[in-house]
Design a protein around this motif. Sequence first.
Motif, PDB file in Angstrom:
ATOM      1  N   ALA A   1     -90.798   6.025  83.093  1.00 29.14           N
ATOM      2  CA  ALA A   1     -91.986   5.545  83.786  1.00 29.14           C
ATOM      3  C   ALA A   1     -93.446   6.437  83.819  1.00 29.14           C
TER       4      ALA A   1
ATOM      5  N   GLU B   1     -97.363   5.920  83.042  1.00 27.56           N
ATOM      6  CA  GLU B   1     -98.288   6.285  83.944  1.00 27.56           C
ATOM      7  C   GLU B   1     -99.134   7.551  83.652  1.00 27.56           C
TER       8      GLU B   1
ATOM      9  N   ASN C   1     -85.060  -2.400  94.042  1.00 30.87           N
ATOM     10  CA  ASN C   1     -86.247  -2.995  93.515  1.00 30.87           C
ATOM     11  C   ASN C   1     -86.646  -2.340  92.105  1.00 30.87           C
ATOM     12  N   GLY C   2     -86.790  -3.119  90.991  1.00 32.67           N
ATOM     13  CA  GLY C   2     -86.954  -2.398  89.914  1.00 32.67           C
ATOM     14  C   GLY C   2     -85.661  -2.029  88.986  1.00 32.67           C
TER      15      GLY C   2
ATOM     16  N   GLY D   1     -85.134   2.167  83.892  1.00 31.85           N
ATOM     17  CA  GLY D   1     -84.263   3.457  83.691  1.00 31.85           C
ATOM     18  C   GLY D   1     -83.548   4.146  84.719  1.00 31.85           C
ATOM     19  N   SER D   2     -84.360   4.274  85.779  1.00 32.50           N
ATOM     20  CA  SER D   2     -83.547   4.651  87.207  1.00 32.50           C
ATOM     21  C   SER D   2     -82.680   3.646  87.709  1.00 32.50           C
TER      22      SER D   2
ATOM     23  N   ASP E   1     -85.908  -7.636  89.510  1.00 33.52           N
ATOM     24  CA  ASP E   1     -86.818  -7.053  88.286  1.00 33.52           C
ATOM     25  C   ASP E   1     -87.239  -8.478  87.549  1.00 33.52           C
ATOM     26  N   ASN E   2     -87.955  -8.080  86.362  1.00 32.61           N
ATOM     27  CA  ASN E   2     -88.522  -9.358  85.647  1.00 32.61           C
ATOM     28  C   ASN E   2     -87.258 -10.234  85.053  1.00 32.61           C
TER      29      ASN E   2
ATOM     30  N   LYS F   1     -84.800  -9.105  82.574  1.00 30.82           N
ATOM     31  CA  LYS F   1     -83.729  -7.866  82.729  1.00 30.82           C
ATOM     32  C   LYS F   1     -82.609  -8.645  83.799  1.00 30.82           C
TER      33      LYS F   1
ATOM     34  N   TYR G   1     -88.465 -11.096  90.447  1.00 39.53           N
ATOM     35  CA  TYR G   1     -89.462 -10.710  91.245  1.00 39.53           C
ATOM     36  C   TYR G   1     -90.829 -11.741  91.121  1.00 39.53           C
TER      37      TYR G   1
ATOM     38  N   VAL H   1     -89.823   5.151  95.822  1.00 43.96           N
ATOM     39  CA  VAL H   1     -89.700   6.004  94.706  1.00 43.96           C
ATOM     40  C   VAL H   1     -90.882   6.081  93.845  1.00 43.96           C
TER      41      VAL H   1
ATOM     42  N   LEU I   1     -88.914   8.811  98.919  1.00 41.70           N
ATOM     43  CA  LEU I   1     -88.059   9.622  98.664  1.00 41.70           C
ATOM     44  C   LEU I   1     -88.646  10.747  97.458  1.00 41.70           C
TER      45      LEU I   1
ATOM     46  N   VAL J   1     -88.050  13.300  95.091  1.00 40.72           N
ATOM     47  CA  VAL J   1     -87.028  13.399  94.110  1.00 40.72           C
ATOM     48  C   VAL J   1     -87.093  14.969  93.762  1.00 40.72           C
TER      49      VAL J   1
ATOM     50  N   GLY K   1     -93.014  -3.410  79.869  1.00 41.92           N
ATOM     51  CA  GLY K   1     -91.799  -4.164  80.763  1.00 41.92           C
ATOM     52  C   GLY K   1     -90.646  -4.903  80.027  1.00 41.92           C
TER      53      GLY K   1
HETATM   54  N1  LIG Z   1     -90.521   9.902  94.195  1.00 42.38           N
HETATM   55  C1  LIG Z   1     -90.338  10.686  93.105  1.00 42.38           C
HETATM   56  O1  LIG Z   1     -90.014  12.063  93.595  1.00 42.38           O
HETATM   57  C2  LIG Z   1     -90.312  10.466  91.846  1.00 42.38           C
HETATM   58  C3  LIG Z   1     -90.021  11.320  90.524  1.00 42.38           C
HETATM   59  C4  LIG Z   1     -89.977  10.881  89.476  1.00 42.38           C
HETATM   60  C5  LIG Z   1     -90.415   9.633  89.100  1.00 42.38           C
HETATM   61  N2  LIG Z   1     -90.817   8.900  90.045  1.00 42.38           N
HETATM   62  C6  LIG Z   1     -91.254   7.468  89.755  1.00 42.38           C
HETATM   63  O2  LIG Z   1     -89.930   6.667  89.553  1.00 42.38           O
HETATM   64  C7  LIG Z   1     -90.592   5.252  89.218  1.00 42.38           C
HETATM   65  C8  LIG Z   1     -89.645   4.495  88.652  1.00 42.38           C
HETATM   66  O3  LIG Z   1     -89.076   5.231  87.293  1.00 42.38           O
HETATM   67  P1  LIG Z   1     -88.093   4.303  86.226  1.00 42.38           P
HETATM   68  O4  LIG Z   1     -88.206   5.349  85.074  1.00 42.38           O
HETATM   69  O5  LIG Z   1     -87.070   3.589  86.744  1.00 42.38           O
HETATM   70  O6  LIG Z   1     -89.244   3.125  85.664  1.00 42.38           O
HETATM   71  P2  LIG Z   1     -88.895   2.046  84.953  1.00 42.38           P
HETATM   72  O7  LIG Z   1     -87.953   2.269  83.614  1.00 42.38           O
HETATM   73  O8  LIG Z   1     -90.226   1.372  84.306  1.00 42.38           O
HETATM   74  O9  LIG Z   1     -88.355   0.878  85.667  1.00 42.38           O
HETATM   75  C9  LIG Z   1     -89.119   0.155  86.864  1.00 42.38           C
HETATM   76  C10 LIG Z   1     -88.739  -1.269  86.635  1.00 42.38           C
HETATM   77  O10 LIG Z   1     -89.486  -1.731  87.838  1.00 42.38           O
HETATM   78  C11 LIG Z   1     -89.916  -3.076  87.165  1.00 42.38           C
HETATM   79  N3  LIG Z   1     -90.863  -3.794  88.048  1.00 42.38           N
HETATM   80  C12 LIG Z   1     -92.282  -3.691  87.911  1.00 42.38           C
HETATM   81  N4  LIG Z   1     -92.916  -4.324  88.950  1.00 42.38           N
HETATM   82  C13 LIG Z   1     -91.978  -4.744  89.696  1.00 42.38           C
HETATM   83  C14 LIG Z   1     -91.916  -5.495  91.050  1.00 42.38           C
HETATM   84  N5  LIG Z   1     -93.105  -5.862  91.299  1.00 42.38           N
HETATM   85  N6  LIG Z   1     -90.985  -5.859  91.344  1.00 42.38           N
HETATM   86  C15 LIG Z   1     -89.683  -5.607  91.009  1.00 42.38           C
HETATM   87  N7  LIG Z   1     -89.578  -4.710  89.854  1.00 42.38           N
HETATM   88  C16 LIG Z   1     -90.642  -4.400  89.264  1.00 42.38           C
HETATM   89  C17 LIG Z   1     -90.275  -2.786  85.976  1.00 42.38           C
HETATM   90  O11 LIG Z   1     -90.296  -4.020  84.978  1.00 42.38           O
HETATM   91  P3  LIG Z   1     -91.636  -4.714  84.685  1.00 42.38           P
HETATM   92  O12 LIG Z   1     -92.919  -3.670  84.889  1.00 42.38           O
HETATM   93  O13 LIG Z   1     -91.416  -4.555  83.191  1.00 42.38           O
HETATM   94  O14 LIG Z   1     -91.910  -5.969  85.030  1.00 42.38           O
HETATM   95  C18 LIG Z   1     -89.178  -2.092  85.516  1.00 42.38           C
HETATM   96  O15 LIG Z   1     -87.915  -2.485  84.894  1.00 42.38           O
HETATM   97  C19 LIG Z   1     -91.990   5.598  88.558  1.00 42.38           C
HETATM   98  O16 LIG Z   1     -92.941   4.946  89.163  1.00 42.38           O
HETATM   99  C20 LIG Z   1     -92.037   7.239  88.624  1.00 42.38           C
HETATM  100  O17 LIG Z   1     -93.153   7.584  88.633  1.00 42.38           O
HETATM  101  C21 LIG Z   1     -91.010   9.260  91.400  1.00 42.38           C
END
Ligand SMILES: NC(=O)c1ccc[n+]([C@@H]2O[C@H](COP(=O)([O-])OP(=O)(O)OC[C@H]3O[C@@H](n4cnc5c(N)ncnc54)[C@H](OP(=O)(O)O)[C@@H]3O)[C@@H](O)[C@H]2O)c1
Length: 319
Positions: A41, A45, A154-155, A159-160, A179-180, A183, A198, A236, A264, A266, A308
């Motif tokens: 993601a 972004e 949530n989500g 990938g994560s 999730d949507n 999924k 969601y 996250v 968190l 990471v 998504g």
């Molecule tokens: N905190 C940290 O240190 C750190 C480090 C690295 C990355 N991150 C962040 O971690 C996040 C997650 O990464 P990822 O790779 O797992 O993302 P991903 O593969 O895009 O998965 C996120 C999931 O959440 C879903 N989603 C979107 N809106 C939602 C909602 N309102 N309710 C429930 N689910 C929803 C998405 O589906 P749809 O959008 O398709 O509906 C998608 O399936 C990213 O935002 C990234 O920037 C954080």
Amino acid sequence: MKAVVYARYGGPGVLRLTDTDIPVPGDGQVLVQVRAVSLNASDWEVLRGKPLYSRIGGPFRPRHHVLGSDIAGRVAATGRNVTRFKSGDDVFADILSSMGGFAEYVCVPQAALAPVPDGLTYEQAAALPQAGAIALQGIRDTGRVRPGQKVLINGGGGGSGMYAVQLAKLAGAEVTGVDNAEKLAFMRSLGADQVIDYARKDFTTNGRAYDLILDLAGHRPALAYKGSLRGRYLYVGGSVATLLQVLLIGPLIGRAEGKKIRLLAVRLGTQHLAPLVELYQAGKITTVIDRRYGLREVPEALRYLGEGHAKGKVVVNVD
Ligand SMILES: NC(=O)c1ccc[n+]([C@@H]2O[C@H](COP(=O)([O-])OP(=O)(O)OC[C@H]3O[C@@H](n4cnc5c(N)ncnc54)[C@H](OP(=O)(O)O)[C@@H]3O)[C@@H](O)[C@H]2O)c1
């Protein structure tokens, strides 16, 4: 070499495939011939410059012109003072801080690299770093999930989420994935006991309380989570508004009842992945690669992820 570059924030249309010089490894750097890159993601972004936190280091224009951070490939050359790797070694890395994976070659500091674990393909190694680190730290290290606990992810279909659902089940938790609609079956196939769309149901108002909420897509006011929490909430990714609230008022919300609402942060890098790699090699967790693309198809791959549709990981193979 070929690389997919961009010079301004925008949709996949701002990306273009171009010819550019093969980079020369500096002191302590390794030139990696990229074989596979998995999308996160964070690529989507930083491509769009949304949410605002993705513009750190480049408020008006992207700081790095080639995206792609989770790479696997083969060492093509080494710079001075590289002691841990030699040409021909198979390696993988998370290079989120410098990016550059959507190219045939990229220079990586040797400290960021690790050998591709035994038995893993380039694709499987490239899928692990960022998503694996988030899941491992969210569920195990910081989330400290124990048998019988109720965990909501949530989500959970991204990938994560794919790794987080599996790790929470392995820890003996009862898992709810949100999730949507596309999924839901995918999250069940990973082991989720309950799934929530969601767009149709708000898990914060369903009367249930969770020991851990791992929020990969936080878009609610921080206070909204209090009622569905009896343990820890970990933000996250998601909106900046939610992030700021989690940082500023999260520590105060529900403190008296022992609830914790936190970010968190990471720790990224292959050095944190050893427990996940062991589980992977033992066949206890798996990576689902939803789609594969070639280098020239990076815009389509990012669009698929960003809109998504991706269930699990999307991988770009670089030949
Ligand atoms: N905190 C940290 O240190 C750190 C480090 C690295 C990355 N991150 C962040 O971690 C996040 C997650 O990464 P990822 O790779 O797992 O993302 P991903 O593969 O895009 O998965 C996120 C999931 O959440 C879903 N989603 C979107 N809106 C939602 C909602 N309102 N309710 C429930 N689910 C929803 C998405 O589906 P749809 O959008 O398709 O509906 C998608 O399936 C990213 O935002 C990234 O920037 C954080």
